[in-house]
Design a protein around this motif. Structure first.
Motif, PDB file in Angstrom:
ATOM      1  N   VAL C 136     -27.196  53.111  -9.996  1.00  0.00           N
ATOM      2  CA  VAL C 136     -28.265  53.098 -11.000  1.00  0.00           C
ATOM      3  C   VAL C 136     -28.657  51.664 -11.253  1.00  0.00           C
ATOM      4  CG1 VAL C 136     -28.875  53.673 -13.368  1.00  0.00           C
ATOM      5  CG2 VAL C 136     -27.423  55.227 -12.035  1.00  0.00           C
ATOM      6  N   THR C 137     -29.953  51.404 -11.211  1.00  0.00           N
ATOM      7  CA  THR C 137     -30.399  50.038 -11.482  1.00  0.00           C
ATOM      8  C   THR C 137     -31.700  50.087 -12.275  1.00  0.00           C
ATOM      9  OG1 THR C 137     -30.854  47.893 -10.489  1.00  0.00           O
ATOM     10  CG2 THR C 137     -31.646  49.812  -9.293  1.00  0.00           C
ATOM     11  N   ILE C 138     -32.086  48.929 -12.777  1.00  0.00           N
ATOM     12  CA  ILE C 138     -33.332  48.826 -13.543  1.00  0.00           C
ATOM     13  C   ILE C 138     -34.176  47.756 -12.871  1.00  0.00           C
ATOM     14  CG2 ILE C 138     -34.382  48.256 -15.773  1.00  0.00           C
ATOM     15  CD1 ILE C 138     -31.792  49.179 -17.129  1.00  0.00           C
ATOM     16  N   ALA C 139     -35.414  48.094 -12.561  1.00  0.00           N
ATOM     17  CA  ALA C 139     -36.313  47.128 -11.932  1.00  0.00           C
ATOM     18  C   ALA C 139     -37.697  47.308 -12.537  1.00  0.00           C
ATOM     19  CB  ALA C 139     -36.343  47.333 -10.423  1.00  0.00           C
ATOM     20  N   VAL C 140     -38.546  46.337 -12.280  1.00  0.00           N
ATOM     21  CA  VAL C 140     -39.840  46.320 -12.967  1.00  0.00           C
ATOM     22  C   VAL C 140     -40.952  46.803 -12.043  1.00  0.00           C
ATOM     23  CG1 VAL C 140     -41.531  44.848 -14.102  1.00  0.00           C
ATOM     24  CG2 VAL C 140     -39.085  44.439 -14.456  1.00  0.00           C
ATOM     25  N   LEU C 141     -41.760  47.711 -12.541  1.00  0.00           N
ATOM     26  CA  LEU C 141     -42.971  48.138 -11.832  1.00  0.00           C
ATOM     27  C   LEU C 141     -44.138  48.026 -12.811  1.00  0.00           C
ATOM     28  CD1 LEU C 141     -44.395  49.501  -9.369  1.00  0.00           C
ATOM     29  CD2 LEU C 141     -43.803  51.698 -10.403  1.00  0.00           C
ATOM     30  N   ASP C 142     -45.130  47.263 -12.418  1.00  0.00           N
ATOM     31  CA  ASP C 142     -46.292  47.056 -13.298  1.00  0.00           C
ATOM     32  C   ASP C 142     -45.878  46.644 -14.710  1.00  0.00           C
ATOM     33  OD1 ASP C 142     -47.925  47.765 -11.214  1.00  0.00           O
ATOM     34  OD2 ASP C 142     -48.030  49.884 -11.828  1.00  0.00           O
ATOM     35  N   GLY C 143     -44.934  45.750 -14.802  1.00  0.00           N
ATOM     36  CA  GLY C 143     -44.551  45.222 -16.116  1.00  0.00           C
ATOM     37  C   GLY C 143     -43.663  46.135 -16.943  1.00  0.00           C
ATOM     38  N   THR C 144     -43.308  47.285 -16.393  1.00  0.00           N
ATOM     39  CA  THR C 144     -42.462  48.214 -17.156  1.00  0.00           C
ATOM     40  C   THR C 144     -41.111  48.401 -16.468  1.00  0.00           C
ATOM     41  OG1 THR C 144     -44.446  49.407 -17.825  1.00  0.00           O
ATOM     42  CG2 THR C 144     -42.339  50.553 -18.137  1.00  0.00           C
ATOM     43  N   ASP C 145     -40.055  48.367 -17.279  1.00  0.00           N
ATOM     44  CA  ASP C 145     -38.714  48.622 -16.740  1.00  0.00           C
ATOM     45  C   ASP C 145     -38.606  50.062 -16.253  1.00  0.00           C
ATOM     46  OD1 ASP C 145     -37.714  46.136 -17.135  1.00  0.00           O
ATOM     47  OD2 ASP C 145     -36.500  46.635 -18.894  1.00  0.00           O
ATOM     48  N   HIS C 146     -38.173  50.212 -15.023  1.00  0.00           N
ATOM     49  CA  HIS C 146     -37.928  51.544 -14.481  1.00  0.00           C
ATOM     50  C   HIS C 146     -36.458  51.701 -14.130  1.00  0.00           C
ATOM     51  CE1 HIS C 146     -42.230  51.857 -14.229  1.00  0.00           C
ATOM     52  NE2 HIS C 146     -42.165  53.048 -13.635  1.00  0.00           N
ATOM     53  N   VAL C 147     -35.951  52.877 -14.408  1.00  0.00           N
ATOM     54  CA  VAL C 147     -34.593  53.180 -13.974  1.00  0.00           C
ATOM     55  C   VAL C 147     -34.675  53.807 -12.580  1.00  0.00           C
ATOM     56  CG1 VAL C 147     -32.519  54.526 -14.419  1.00  0.00           C
ATOM     57  CG2 VAL C 147     -33.837  53.580 -16.332  1.00  0.00           C
ATOM     58  N   LEU C 148     -33.871  53.263 -11.670  1.00  0.00           N
ATOM     59  CA  LEU C 148     -33.811  53.838 -10.330  1.00  0.00           C
ATOM     60  C   LEU C 148     -32.445  54.478 -10.124  1.00  0.00           C
ATOM     61  CD1 LEU C 148     -35.279  50.958  -8.111  1.00  0.00           C
ATOM     62  CD2 LEU C 148     -36.482  52.559  -9.631  1.00  0.00           C
ATOM     63  N   SER C 149     -32.473  55.642  -9.553  1.00  0.00           N
ATOM     64  CA  SER C 149     -31.222  56.334  -9.235  1.00  0.00           C
ATOM     65  C   SER C 149     -31.146  56.466  -7.720  1.00  0.00           C
ATOM     66  CB  SER C 149     -31.276  57.702  -9.943  1.00  0.00           C
ATOM     67  OG  SER C 149     -30.219  58.500  -9.506  1.00  0.00           O
ATOM     68  N   LEU C 150     -30.229  55.705  -7.113  1.00  0.00           N
ATOM     69  CA  LEU C 150     -30.203  55.603  -5.654  1.00  0.00           C
ATOM     70  C   LEU C 150     -28.980  56.302  -5.086  1.00  0.00           C
ATOM     71  CD1 LEU C 150     -30.925  51.767  -5.650  1.00  0.00           C
ATOM     72  CD2 LEU C 150     -32.624  53.582  -5.326  1.00  0.00           C
ATOM     73  N   PRO C 151     -29.183  57.433  -4.368  1.00  0.00           N
ATOM     74  CA  PRO C 151     -28.038  58.147  -3.791  1.00  0.00           C
ATOM     75  C   PRO C 151     -27.394  57.299  -2.683  1.00  0.00           C
ATOM     76  CG  PRO C 151     -30.075  59.463  -3.713  1.00  0.00           C
ATOM     77  CD  PRO C 151     -30.463  58.082  -4.066  1.00  0.00           C
ATOM     78  N   VAL C 152     -26.122  57.042  -2.832  1.00  0.00           N
ATOM     79  CA  VAL C 152     -25.438  56.152  -1.900  1.00  0.00           C
ATOM     80  C   VAL C 152     -25.461  56.705  -0.483  1.00  0.00           C
ATOM     81  CG1 VAL C 152     -23.205  55.112  -1.313  1.00  0.00           C
ATOM     82  CG2 VAL C 152     -23.993  55.140  -3.688  1.00  0.00           C
ATOM     83  N   LYS C 153     -25.427  58.017  -0.365  1.00  0.00           N
ATOM     84  CA  LYS C 153     -25.296  58.588   0.981  1.00  0.00           C
ATOM     85  C   LYS C 153     -26.490  58.250   1.882  1.00  0.00           C
ATOM     86  CE  LYS C 153     -26.968  63.314   0.025  1.00  0.00           C
ATOM     87  NZ  LYS C 153     -27.182  63.279  -1.435  1.00  0.00           N
ATOM     88  N   VAL C 154     -27.641  57.941   1.305  1.00  0.00           N
ATOM     89  CA  VAL C 154     -28.781  57.576   2.155  1.00  0.00           C
ATOM     90  C   VAL C 154     -28.878  56.066   2.372  1.00  0.00           C
ATOM     91  CG1 VAL C 154     -30.042  59.577   1.268  1.00  0.00           C
ATOM     92  CG2 VAL C 154     -30.516  57.300   0.326  1.00  0.00           C
ATOM     93  N   LEU C 155     -27.962  55.312   1.746  1.00  0.00           N
ATOM     94  CA  LEU C 155     -28.070  53.851   1.834  1.00  0.00           C
ATOM     95  C   LEU C 155     -27.121  53.298   2.888  1.00  0.00           C
ATOM     96  CD1 LEU C 155     -28.020  53.064  -1.993  1.00  0.00           C
ATOM     97  CD2 LEU C 155     -30.024  53.265  -0.511  1.00  0.00           C
ATOM     98  N   ASN C 156     -27.449  52.101   3.308  1.00  0.00           N
ATOM     99  CA  ASN C 156     -26.596  51.405   4.249  1.00  0.00           C
ATOM    100  C   ASN C 156     -25.745  50.385   3.476  1.00  0.00           C
ATOM    101  OD1 ASN C 156     -25.497  50.449   6.532  1.00  0.00           O
ATOM    102  ND2 ASN C 156     -27.457  50.167   7.614  1.00  0.00           N
ATOM    103  N   VAL C 157     -24.480  50.741   3.269  1.00  0.00           N
ATOM    104  CA  VAL C 157     -23.620  49.919   2.429  1.00  0.00           C
ATOM    105  C   VAL C 157     -22.777  48.980   3.291  1.00  0.00           C
ATOM    106  CG1 VAL C 157     -21.710  49.934   0.782  1.00  0.00           C
ATOM    107  CG2 VAL C 157     -23.501  51.689   0.641  1.00  0.00           C
TER     108      VAL C 157
END
Lengths: 352, 382, 352, 382
Positions: C136-157
């Protein structure tokens, strides 16, 4: 190092520098009689060549006098006079005798007016100016270092003090100098900031040795909770720390003195002044911690000694100034590695 | 107060030619030796490197020629030592033998011991370890319990040594143990020369340190038989022999250069674009290093002159230990870059290694408490 | 503070977290069984509102769990999961259960692609990523904080470790997220860097309390030169210093926890992380000095605890990062005096 | 380990309105009060200021109303104290009486003493000093030699007190001395309330400190007669009375705000144009200050709840002393500007004053050794 002139100075200061004299000096009273003896003993000429009246001893030995003066808390401009004479002698200028002092001249503006030189600007934090007959400084004219010899009687001296109450005056300069009072240096010998940093490093090392000695004595004598405080581990640690800082300062100052008039001088003196200032802070603080309130009072010698080593931190460049200078040199050095810079910066011993 | 004075190193002791030779040798030998290996300082192990160094005449430099040495002076040896340490060369395989075991054998050993062992040390062939600490002794050597009992033709040893650096690869151990009971805390101790490769009933097990590496060992002697000629020096004189041996261990450049690889990494990062504050901190570090080095060379010079600068040596070691332990903090105060063990960023890897190594610095040759006690006594505290 | 959930956690960790478990975790083995118990006890939900499955305790109390986990050297992402769930709940996103983790998202680039959000960039030093199901992370889109939920299984760790050998992985991101996995935060709650700094400060305070306890115990038990080393003044001073640093770190961390979700959070968390890092350096060094070689070995608990507090210094901003941030705020504050800045920056207690 | 835990200050104890009132008052009263005077911290003396403060109800705040106090709680008093110290207000004329002598008299004094003295303290009219240290006692109060001998109608005092702050202007001294011989190191001590203005045979001579100022005094009692009603508390109970009095002295905001004027000067210099390194150092300072303040307020809160946070108080004082002593070093590491005593540059003048004041900080209320001993015992070191 066995040295006849060191022994002589040691005896002279031991017999004549009193706590009362240091106190009086800190409230503005110059110990004239002692000065006469110092001058008669020739100590002010120790750093000039033999043919100009010096002893013909190596510079490191002559400069060693300043550590001894520091160890006794000598409240007189011996160090300044020693350097002033050496600089005047190098420029083949007249050595007038009497108390002289030195000032950083880097910020002065010099201009040629006919055959004479006009100097303007500020000389700040000039030690003992009002007790001296002459201020000697080095400033640049057309890219060449010039020695200026400024008679104090024609100057406007604004008195001020350092932390220890010793004279450290300000002078506003706007004077055309006599032809013989502004002479090009035949060879570079470091600016007055470097030479001033050297004498303060040596004096501080000596004063710290005295502070350490006093503190050991006190720790052995003073009884608390039924035993000498020197038996407590915390006090022993403090004294061990003081010994380390003091030894490092003396080593650093002697390394700089040993490279006087050599290419290693610029970096060793930077290290020495920075190291002395850092040590002065710790040594003074620990000495007061060991002595408790007693060392804090005007009646105790520690009062005078710690204030002097702290005051010297601000003369001729602070630790911040000197560490920046040294760091700049280290980071811009052409050496392959930092280690090569360190070995190269060391004093190589005085030239043969 | 001349008590704490350090004589300047004698003039003409820079040995610039020797230094240059060593640098050229190191540039070649360590061309591909990465910073994270240099970070191990004198804990790096390479028999090959030690042998090559010996071939150049840089092991056993001060030993007499009749025992394979080179009869050079302590200040020449100093130049070689500091160049090796500053470069992070892997020297442990000969270091202890060269620094203290060789000189000990030369001073106290029998003719036979000298002839058998010392030339092989000077050839860079022998790795020594020191069997001193025990589980219950720590800094208190008087609490040593390992016992040598005299038997037909030799001694039987029983007891346990710990923190024995590189015992698992060493050829010999200098063992410190009891040979008698004594009311005197310091009495009844002796030293032995133990041939680790040829002695049975010695069990060596690894102790893993903070950085996850295997330098330390536990060494158990279980009725281990040592022949009579393993005794080193006089029986019962172990205590005073060890005390003079420790003097060799103090004040050398290894007392302030343990973190040097991190310093070089830090300076590499800052070199091109340092702020004034960074310059000032590097300047402060430089001042400390210049002065420590001068003090350390001074002690080497005094030793070379046959003086006994034990107070000075303790002071250098105390200051040096503070200096080298403080380097990770200094680095962190100048650069915000996380430590990453074993990562590809050499600064991050060296920082990680050094941070984990720092607590071990004060395990060597006496804790700060002991050092400061020595200094306090030297200062005349009653 | 009497707290039922603290008592419960204390019991659970005391009974189940072993030295062996900590060692195994440091070499890559996740203690699955203990995780199940933690989750069954509901600890991972302590910071979410009661209606989302939380206990309904004040945030400071919920966050207090993390100090207790730190005190036991829990080698599991409880802290990360607690925060991840709280952030997801604030954004009204699904709480999937299981081990979650958090990452600093400030450096991510987000762009709208139709109804979905595309995220690219690096996530570095992500704690426990390979043991988690979701980052879970928070990043900015168009000046607004967005929460991102990133499933680890699709990521390259890319696995990496911190100083203590605990997972702290790197992830390269270039993914278009499901619509429900990128949601605007309805109100700001501090970036993940702040929330991460908070959990590390709390854990470090707890771990330092354990280190202090261990060291006191050792000093009382260990005999040298004929008496317990705790009788030596130098050891007593070291322990007093450790106590001061530990107490300061806990106070700082609890001050930050007490201002969670209030305007004072940004500055108190900066102070807490900086203070914890500084303390960790000293406390770890002194603990090893007291323990001598024994504490240095893998077999001793101190080995694990000091490495963890040192490793945490690098997570979610170093001391240098946080002191700069705090200093920038102090020097640019509109207050008349620095003092007013200091009083104003203090936590005012949680909102009613 | 809850041993070293600090309870958060109770919610709602910021007393913002009170703080604002105090700030408005100070802004007016100290409008022309220069930084070099503020640098004296709580050593600045002004009877006038103390009286004005009392008129606002900010002296004797926690004293009962029947003795002229205001029955406010310790956290309200805390707010006023820290605002005064942070502003460098000249408070010494009422400070000691307000902090420890008043509470002591309220706790141990007779009805008559309370009625006679306490209301005048609360009115800001009385300056107190503490006659504790002696030439040979230092931190070791058991070595106290000053002796009170019982005589007709009272006591005769003989002995010497030193480091007595502001004795030369004070109205009363709380004198600690022997009233009997005792084998018990701590036995036979008593406290007296000495009316300095109305008692003969007391000789007060100045002791000049490092900064050249006259704060300290030596006070000689030469057969000085004190009436029976000068006895404060029980005869022979002086030791335990002093120990509880010292608790008031520890952990207050005066334990970390002594160098605050220098901090404000430093920040003034850096405010507009700070480098990243300067920001970081100011940030570090801010973090320490925020945390110390929280810890100190926590102790005030615990005291207010009737708890006995003596370990916490000693910890705050130890950390606070390290903090405030370190400020000149910090300033020097950020700004290269010489210290000039009494000069026109306020930064330089405040730096000079503070550097010379620093050694005195640890003279107050127990040296570091004693504090650390208290902490060690509190931690359970046997």
């Amino acid at each position: 190092m066995e040295s006849m002139i060191h022994d002589m100075a040691e005896r002279l200061f031991r017999d004549h520098v009193t706590h009362r004299m240091r106190e009086d000096a800190a409230s503005g009273q110059c110990p004239e009689a002692l000065w006469t003896q110092i001058e008669e003993a020739g100590l002010t000429m120790a750093l000039v060549p033999e043919d100009a009246g010096g002893f013909g001893v190596p510079p490191a030995e002559a400069l060693g006098l300043l550590r001894i003066a520091g160890a006794h808390g000598l409240p007189l401009p011996l160090a300044e006079t020693l350097i002033a004479n050496a600089v005047l002698a190098t420029a083949n200028m007249a050595l007038p005798g009497g108390r002289l002092t030195i000032a950083e001249g880097e910020a002065l503006r010099l201009e040629q007016r006919g055959k004479r030189v006009h100097a303007s600007g500020h000389l700040t934090l000039v030690p003992f100016a009002r007790w001296a007959s002459l201020i000697v400084t080095i400033a640049v004219l057309d890219g060449t270092d010039h020695v200026l010899s400024l008679p104090v009687k024609v100057l406007n001296v604004a008195p001020a003090q350092d932390l220890a109450g010793m004279p450290r005056d300000d002078i506003k300069l706007d004077h055309t100098l006599a032809e013989t009072d502004a002479v090009p240096l035949p060879r570079p010998m470091g600016g007055m900031r470097q030479l001033g940093a050297l004498i303060r490093s040596l004096a501080a090392a000596g004063a710290m040795e005295t502070i350490l000695e006093m503190s050991i004595q006190y720790a052995n004598d003073r009884v608390q909770f039924g035993r000498p405080i020197g038996k407590f581990q915390a006090i022993q640690h403090n004294l061990a720390t003081m010994a380390g800082e003091t030894a490092a300062s003396r080593t650093a100052a002697e390394m700089a003195a040993g490279s006087y008039d050599t290419p290693a001088f610029a970096l060793t003196v930077a290290a020495a002044k920075a190291r002395a200032g850092e040590a002065a802070e710790k040594v003074g603080a620990l000495a007061h911690q060991i002595h408790g309130a007693i060392g804090y009072t005007q009646e105790h010698a520690l009062h005078h000694f710690t204030k002097r080593i702290w005051g010297w931190r601000d003369d001729f460049g602070t630790e911040l100034d000197w560490t920046r200078e040294l760091g700049r040199a280290a980071l811009s050095s052409p050496h392959d590695t930092f280690w090569h810079f360190i070995t190269d910066s060391a004093a190589k011993g005085a030239p043969a | 107060m001349t008590l704490t004075a350090f004589s300047p190193p004698p003039p003409g002791t820079d040995f610039d030619d020797l230094r240059q030779e060593v640098r050229t040798f190191l540039a070649e030998e360590l061309a591909d030796f990465p910073p994270e290996k240099r970070a191990k300082s004198w804990n790096g192990f390479s028999r090959d490197f030690s042998r090559k160094l010996a071939q150049r005449g840089w092991v056993g430099m001060t030993f007499p020629k009749e025992y394979g040495g080179h009869a050079r002076n302590a200040l020449e040896r100093y130049v070689v030592s500091e160049e090796l340490l500053a470069a992070g060369a892997p020297v442990i395989s000969h270091w202890i033998a060269d620094r203290q075991s060789g000189p000990l054998i030369l001073a106290k050993g029998t003719d036979d011991q000298k002839r058998r062992i010392v030339p092989r040390i000077a050839a860079g062939e022998l790795c020594f370890c020191i069997g001193m600490s025990e589980p219950d002794s720590g800094s208190d050597l008087a609490a040593t319990r390992t016992m040598a009992t005299e038997v037909e033709g030799g001694f039987r040893i029983n007891g346990t040594k710990v923190w024995t650096t590189y015992a698992h690869v060493a050829d010999y151990m200098i063992l410190f143990c009891r040979t008698g009971k004594s009311d005197d805390r310091h009495g009844g101790m002796s030293q032995f020369l133990v041939d680790l490769k040829a002695t049975d009933n010695i069990q060596i097990t690894p102790i893993i340190d903070l950085s996850g590496e295997h330098h330390f060992n536990q060494v158990v002697f279980d009725d281990t038989f040592l022949p009579s000629d393993a005794l080193l020096g006089e029986k019962g004189e172990g205590w005073s022999q060890v005390m003079s041996e420790l003097a060799f261990e103090r004040s050398g450049p290894e007392r302030f250069l343990s973190s040097f690889a991190l310093i070089e990494e830090l300076i590499r990062l800052l070199r091109d674009d340092a702020t004034e504050a960074q310059q000032a901190e590097i300047g402060r570090l430089s001042a400390h290093l210049m002065v420590l080095r001068q003090m350390s060379r001074s002690v080497a010079g005094m030793l070379n002159e046959g003086e006994n600068p034990s107070l000075q040596a303790a002071i250098v070691k105390d200051l040096g230990a503070l200096f080298e332990k403080d380097i990770p903090r200094l680095a962190r105060s100048l650069v915000s870059r996380p430590a990453v063990p074993g990562g590809s960023d050499s600064y991050a890897a060296v920082l990680a290694y050094t941070e984990l190594a720092v607590p071990s610095f004060s395990l060597r040759g006496g804790t700060r408490e002991i050092l400061r006690g020595i200094i306090a006594r030297g200062l005349g505290l009653r």
